[in-house]
Structure formats: C-alpha cells, structure tokens
Motif scaffolding. Structure first.
Motif, PDB file in Angstrom:
ATOM      1  N   SER A  30      21.592  26.046  32.814  1.00  0.00           N
ATOM      2  CA  SER A  30      23.019  26.331  32.668  1.00  0.00           C
ATOM      3  C   SER A  30      23.609  26.835  33.980  1.00  0.00           C
ATOM      4  CB  SER A  30      23.244  27.377  31.584  1.00  0.00           C
ATOM      5  OG  SER A  30      22.784  26.911  30.356  1.00  0.00           O
ATOM      6  N   LEU A  31      24.906  26.671  34.106  1.00  0.00           N
ATOM      7  CA  LEU A  31      25.634  27.201  35.255  1.00  0.00           C
ATOM      8  C   LEU A  31      25.959  28.669  35.042  1.00  0.00           C
ATOM      9  CD1 LEU A  31      28.283  24.439  35.858  1.00  0.00           C
ATOM     10  CD2 LEU A  31      26.366  24.978  37.296  1.00  0.00           C
ATOM     11  N   ASN A  32      26.249  29.339  36.120  1.00  0.00           N
ATOM     12  CA  ASN A  32      26.704  30.724  36.058  1.00  0.00           C
ATOM     13  C   ASN A  32      28.232  30.696  35.930  1.00  0.00           C
ATOM     14  OD1 ASN A  32      26.978  33.443  36.246  1.00  0.00           O
ATOM     15  ND2 ASN A  32      26.371  33.599  38.392  1.00  0.00           N
ATOM     16  N   LEU A  33      28.729  30.324  34.731  1.00  0.00           N
ATOM     17  CA  LEU A  33      30.171  30.153  34.512  1.00  0.00           C
ATOM     18  C   LEU A  33      30.817  31.441  34.039  1.00  0.00           C
ATOM     19  CD1 LEU A  33      30.729  26.726  32.756  1.00  0.00           C
ATOM     20  CD2 LEU A  33      31.335  27.381  35.052  1.00  0.00           C
ATOM     21  N   LYS A  34      31.985  31.712  34.558  1.00  0.00           N
ATOM     22  CA  LYS A  34      32.790  32.862  34.149  1.00  0.00           C
ATOM     23  C   LYS A  34      34.214  32.389  33.909  1.00  0.00           C
ATOM     24  CE  LYS A  34      29.429  35.663  35.110  1.00  0.00           C
ATOM     25  NZ  LYS A  34      28.594  36.144  34.041  1.00  0.00           N
ATOM     26  N   THR A  35      34.867  32.956  32.909  1.00  0.00           N
ATOM     27  CA  THR A  35      36.291  32.725  32.713  1.00  0.00           C
ATOM     28  C   THR A  35      37.020  33.815  33.481  1.00  0.00           C
ATOM     29  OG1 THR A  35      35.868  31.805  30.537  1.00  0.00           O
ATOM     30  CG2 THR A  35      38.131  32.475  31.009  1.00  0.00           C
ATOM     31  N   LYS A  36      37.793  33.445  34.480  1.00  0.00           N
ATOM     32  CA  LYS A  36      38.383  34.418  35.392  1.00  0.00           C
ATOM     33  C   LYS A  36      39.856  34.114  35.615  1.00  0.00           C
ATOM     34  CE  LYS A  36      37.447  36.610  39.818  1.00  0.00           C
ATOM     35  NZ  LYS A  36      37.953  37.877  39.346  1.00  0.00           N
ATOM     36  N   LYS A  37      40.647  35.179  35.711  1.00  0.00           N
ATOM     37  CA  LYS A  37      42.071  35.053  36.018  1.00  0.00           C
ATOM     38  C   LYS A  37      42.275  35.239  37.510  1.00  0.00           C
ATOM     39  CE  LYS A  37      43.897  36.878  31.698  1.00  0.00           C
ATOM     40  NZ  LYS A  37      44.692  37.961  31.113  1.00  0.00           N
ATOM     41  N   PHE A  38      43.042  34.351  38.113  1.00  0.00           N
ATOM     42  CA  PHE A  38      43.390  34.436  39.525  1.00  0.00           C
ATOM     43  C   PHE A  38      44.902  34.564  39.636  1.00  0.00           C
ATOM     44  CE2 PHE A  38      39.432  32.036  39.469  1.00  0.00           C
ATOM     45  CZ  PHE A  38      38.686  32.701  40.423  1.00  0.00           C
ATOM     46  N   TRP A  39      45.367  35.421  40.538  1.00  0.00           N
ATOM     47  CA  TRP A  39      46.803  35.591  40.756  1.00  0.00           C
ATOM     48  C   TRP A  39      47.292  34.546  41.741  1.00  0.00           C
ATOM     49  CZ3 TRP A  39      50.925  37.554  38.714  1.00  0.00           C
ATOM     50  CH2 TRP A  39      52.079  37.708  39.468  1.00  0.00           C
ATOM     51  N   SER A  40      48.283  33.760  41.295  1.00  0.00           N
ATOM     52  CA  SER A  40      48.880  32.745  42.151  1.00  0.00           C
ATOM     53  C   SER A  40      50.147  33.333  42.778  1.00  0.00           C
ATOM     54  CB  SER A  40      49.235  31.504  41.330  1.00  0.00           C
ATOM     55  OG  SER A  40      49.953  30.594  42.115  1.00  0.00           O
ATOM     56  N   GLU A  41      50.126  33.472  44.096  1.00  0.00           N
ATOM     57  CA  GLU A  41      51.260  34.062  44.799  1.00  0.00           C
ATOM     58  C   GLU A  41      52.455  33.108  44.795  1.00  0.00           C
ATOM     59  OE1 GLU A  41      52.973  37.251  46.140  1.00  0.00           O
ATOM     60  OE2 GLU A  41      50.816  37.231  45.799  1.00  0.00           O
ATOM     61  N   GLU A  42      52.203  31.796  44.863  1.00  0.00           N
ATOM     62  CA  GLU A  42      53.293  30.816  44.851  1.00  0.00           C
ATOM     63  C   GLU A  42      54.044  30.824  43.531  1.00  0.00           C
ATOM     64  OE1 GLU A  42      52.033  26.908  45.774  1.00  0.00           O
ATOM     65  OE2 GLU A  42      51.647  27.333  47.892  1.00  0.00           O
ATOM     66  N   GLU A  43      53.296  30.845  42.406  1.00  0.00           N
ATOM     67  CA  GLU A  43      53.908  30.748  41.084  1.00  0.00           C
ATOM     68  C   GLU A  43      54.199  32.102  40.455  1.00  0.00           C
ATOM     69  OE1 GLU A  43      51.732  28.119  38.535  1.00  0.00           O
ATOM     70  OE2 GLU A  43      51.265  26.755  40.183  1.00  0.00           O
ATOM     71  N   GLN A  44      53.726  33.183  41.083  1.00  0.00           N
ATOM     72  CA  GLN A  44      53.915  34.546  40.579  1.00  0.00           C
ATOM     73  C   GLN A  44      53.405  34.691  39.144  1.00  0.00           C
ATOM     74  OE1 GLN A  44      55.197  37.321  42.336  1.00  0.00           O
ATOM     75  NE2 GLN A  44      54.749  35.935  44.023  1.00  0.00           N
TER      76      GLN A  44
END
Length: 80
Positions: A30-44
């Motif tokens: 299996s992969l080392n998968l994570k569900t992660k939130k990233f902040w998009s500066e362009e789309e705020q």
C-alpha cells in the motif's frame, strides 16, 4: 476514490509474501496515503487532496498551484 495519489498517480503494487519454505502467496504494497487540506493562495480556500508522502514533498518543492496544474494536465485530478 480508489487508493491513488492525486499528485503523482502512484497506485498500490502487487507482489509476493515469501515464507521460509519459499512458498509464495500474493500480497499488496500500500501507499502512504493521507487526506490533507492545502491552502490555495490564488483561490483563497482550502483544497483537500488524497496525497502520498512523496506527493507532499513535490507540493512543498514546486508549490501547490504548479503541482495542481501539472496533475490536471496529466489527468489525475479535476478541479472545478
């Protein structure tokens, strides 16, 4: 969605368990998968991605916007 990294496109690998007597049975890596939130500066706004550890390193190196552009060009994600 399946267990696929949305940045790199990596999937699980299939191999063999090998016992002491050299019997082989199928197994998955299996992969080392994570569900992660990233902040998009362009789309705020936050963008949630299912990303492997290698994908997080790519985002850190190239930046979120450039990485998302490349992933969308390769057909890995669809952003609205």
């Amino acid at each position: 969605m399946a267990k696929v990294c949305q940045v790199t496109g990596r999937k699980r690998m299939i191999g063999n368990n090998v016992s002491h007597s050299k019997l082989r049975t199928k197994r998955t890596f299996s992969l080392n998968l994570k569900t992660k939130k990233f902040w998009s500066e362009e789309e705020q706004r936050f963008i949630t991605l299912k990303v492997s550890a290698k994908g997080m390193r790519i985002i850190e190196k190239n930046g979120l916007e450039a990485t998302l552009r490349d992933a969308q060009k390769n057909g890995l994600i669809n952003l609205v």
